[in-house]
Design a protein around this motif. Structure first.
Motif, short mmCIF file in Angstrom:
data_model
loop_
_atom_site.label_atom_id
_atom_site.label_comp_id
_atom_site.label_asym_id
_atom_site.label_seq_id
_atom_site.Cartn_x
_atom_site.Cartn_y
_atom_site.Cartn_z
N LEU A 49 6.49 -9.66 -10.54
CA LEU A 49 5.68 -8.52 -9.84
C LEU A 49 6.04 -7.18 -10.09
O LEU A 49 7.07 -6.89 -10.11
N GLU A 50 4.96 -6.47 -10.69
CA GLU A 50 5.26 -5.18 -10.71
C GLU A 50 5.36 -4.27 -9.54
O GLU A 50 4.19 -4.54 -8.80
N LEU A 51 6.21 -3.22 -9.28
CA LEU A 51 6.01 -2.60 -8.23
C LEU A 51 5.10 -1.32 -8.52
O LEU A 51 5.84 -0.06 -8.90
N SER A 52 3.87 -1.32 -8.32
CA SER A 52 2.88 -0.26 -8.66
C SER A 52 3.16 0.67 -7.41
O SER A 52 3.60 0.32 -6.38
N ASP A 53 2.68 1.84 -7.37
CA ASP A 53 2.59 2.63 -6.38
C ASP A 53 1.77 2.13 -5.18
O ASP A 53 1.67 2.61 -3.97
N ASP A 54 0.74 1.58 -5.59
CA ASP A 54 -0.19 1.24 -4.60
C ASP A 54 0.08 -0.33 -3.83
O ASP A 54 -0.59 -0.89 -3.08
N ALA A 55 1.31 -1.05 -4.16
CA ALA A 55 1.61 -2.02 -3.56
C ALA A 55 2.51 -1.89 -2.38
O ALA A 55 3.68 -2.00 -2.43
N VAL A 56 1.83 -1.42 -1.50
CA VAL A 56 2.26 -0.97 -0.22
C VAL A 56 2.94 -2.15 0.61
O VAL A 56 4.21 -1.59 0.97
N MET A 57 2.52 -3.03 0.53
CA MET A 57 3.38 -4.22 1.36
C MET A 57 4.40 -4.72 0.54
O MET A 57 5.58 -4.78 1.46
N LEU A 58 4.45 -4.71 -0.57
CA LEU A 58 5.79 -4.99 -1.44
C LEU A 58 6.98 -3.94 -1.34
O LEU A 58 8.05 -4.35 -1.18
#
Length: 482
Positions: A387-396
């Motif tokens: 799982l990549e922690l992109s800026d738009d991965a709000v829930m993660l």
């Protein structure tokens, strides 16, 4: 404009000398390199060092979850070649250059551009399938087959990218074709050459590998690599065809499974992971525009559902016993693995989930990588569920940064997870909870019902959170030496 008198030689010269000389020159150079990695690396560096955007893209792919399984990022091409091997880096360079050269052409109408995107998405998916299906063979053969499959439709892709008015005229003619056979005949009549022959001409001119020529001239050859390239392209054709029948897809799935000596159900699981990996790698190559034309796992599931699996039923007795074990561990200074190997079965069998895992943060805290996984297809999950922690991965990010357990199910509002993660995570729901030692988050607990497609509910979330919290307490007490 009549083009049927022009033939293969004209189009090969035009593409190679007028429209794409840089691409042809670079591929020719890379294909001719000797196996001396020192001199080869020097030539490779000179081939792309003047192109900062290409170098940046190559390094981004080299550091992606698909390729870089290590603990540190590579920042130079030479280091990337040492870590991944020269053949891998050479092929990343060829793929990146091919994608940019074709996609950045300004000579296309909107209709032709969409046709090119579909073809390139098909080629990229085929290449990924080819490499996946040759996983039991040597890396050198895998890489050679990947490029051969990627370039299998090079002639057609190049034509749509650079031809201009002839491309518009042929596109209009093809719009009236009823099937693939008539499309091939119309193209041949219009151009005076088939797209397959055009690819052969470019392959000879650019000095492309022997395997590509074999796959073009003798697609029915029974050698594993040629057969794999053929079947990967056929399977990609069916998956991208909105009119394809479930019977046709099942036939291709069975052929691929037989080639790999696998049950069809296991091949389908590997295929699902390959589809996910393709979407992630497409973004790493800077080609997000292809995502709309890549097959989605939901479409595959609808056309060819996996054989029925008996779901795990929640077992309250197992759940209570594992919670009791965790409570006892908290008093005995447990190590990390003891706690995790008690908590995960509590989730899997106690709650009745399909698969569970612990994912740990990478050193740069931008990626979650599987450390332990149990349940359905656990081995595949450990290999590819990153799982990549992109800026738009709000829930993660809320799970990691705010230390909040969270879940997605049919009764929850949909929270942003980022474009790529949304493709990777099952549509029927999933569960996440922070993995903490003291007050520091080092990863997450993750679980879902991906293989059986059953819903996640509030009770599942409550039980999952209870197990995760008790496991975190055990780890914190062990660290304190309690």
């Amino acid at each position: 404009m009549k083009t049927n008198s022009l033939g293969a030689d004209y189009w090969v010269r035009r593409i190679s000398e007028q429209e794409m000389p840089a691409l042809g020159s670079m591929i020719r150079t890379l294909e001719q390199l000797a196996k001396d990695e020192v001199s080869s690396m020097a030539v490779l560096g000179r081939s792309i060092m003047h192109d900062n955007a290409l170098t940046s893209r190559v390094l981004r792919v080299a550091n992606s979850a698909i390729y870089n399984k290590g603990i540190s990022q590579v920042t130079t091409l030479s280091r990337a070649a040492v870590v991944l091997g020269f053949d891998v880096i050479r092929n990343i360079c060829i793929t990146a250059k091919l994608l940019t050269s074709l996609l950045e052409s300004n000579n296309m109408s909107p209709a032709v551009y969409q046709r090119l995107l579909k073809l390139m998405a098909h080629s990229f998916q085929s290449a990924m399938l080819t490499k996946m299906m040759l996983a039991d063979y040597g890396e050198e053969l895998q890489e050679e087959a990947f490029i051969a499959s990627l370039l299998y439709h090079l002639g057609e892709s190049a034509f749509w990218s650079v031809a201009g008015q002839p491309a518009d005229e042929l596109d209009a003619l093809l719009a009236n074709c009823e099937d693939n056979v008539s499309c091939l005949q119309v193209s041949r009549d219009y151009l005076g050459v088939s797209f397959n022959q055009l690819t052969q001409g470019l392959a000879r001119s650019w000095g492309l590998g022997e395997l590509l020529m074999k796959s073009l001239l003798n697609p029915d050859e029974r050698t594993p690599e040629v057969r794999t390239i053929f079947l990967a392209n056929k399977l990609s054709d069916v998956m991208s065809d909105s009119q394809a029948s479930p019977d046709e897809l099942q036939r291709r799935l069975q052929q691929c499974a037989e080639l790999m000596a696998l049950p069809t159900s296991e091949f389908q699981q590997r295929l699902q992971h390959c589809l996910d990996a393709t979407r992630r790698l497409t973004v790493d190559y800077g080609a997000k525009v292809l995502l709309q034309h890549l097959p989605k796992r939901e479409t595959l599931t609808q056309l060819a559902p996996s054989p029925h699996l008996v779901p795990r039923v929640a077992d309250t007795g197992v759940l209570l016993e594992k919670l009791r074990q965790l409570t006892l561990l908290a008093q005995d200074k447990p190590d990390f693995n003891q706690v995790i190997l008690t908590a995960l079965p509590a989730m899997l069998d106690g709650i009745g989930l399909d698969r569970c895992a612990v994912l740990l943060l990478s050193p740069n805290r931008k990626r979650l990588q599987p450390r332990l996984a149990i349940g359905d297809n656990a081995d595949l999950m450990k290999q590819s569920f990153v799982l990549e922690l992109s800026d738009d991965a709000v829930m993660l990010r809320a799970c990691l940064e705010k230390q909040q357990a969270c879940w997605q199910g049919k009764d929850t509002p949909e929270l942003p997870m980022g474009e790529i993660l949304q493709q990777l995570l099952p549509v029927n729901g999933y569960l996440m909870a922070p993995l903490r030692v003291e007050n520091k988050t080092i990863g997450i607990f993750y679980a879902d019902r991906q293989t059986t497609g059953r819903d996640i509910c509030q009770q599942d979330f409550d039980s999952f959170t209870h197990v995760a919290q008790l496991a975190n307490l055990c780890l914190s007490l062990a660290l304190r030496g309690f």
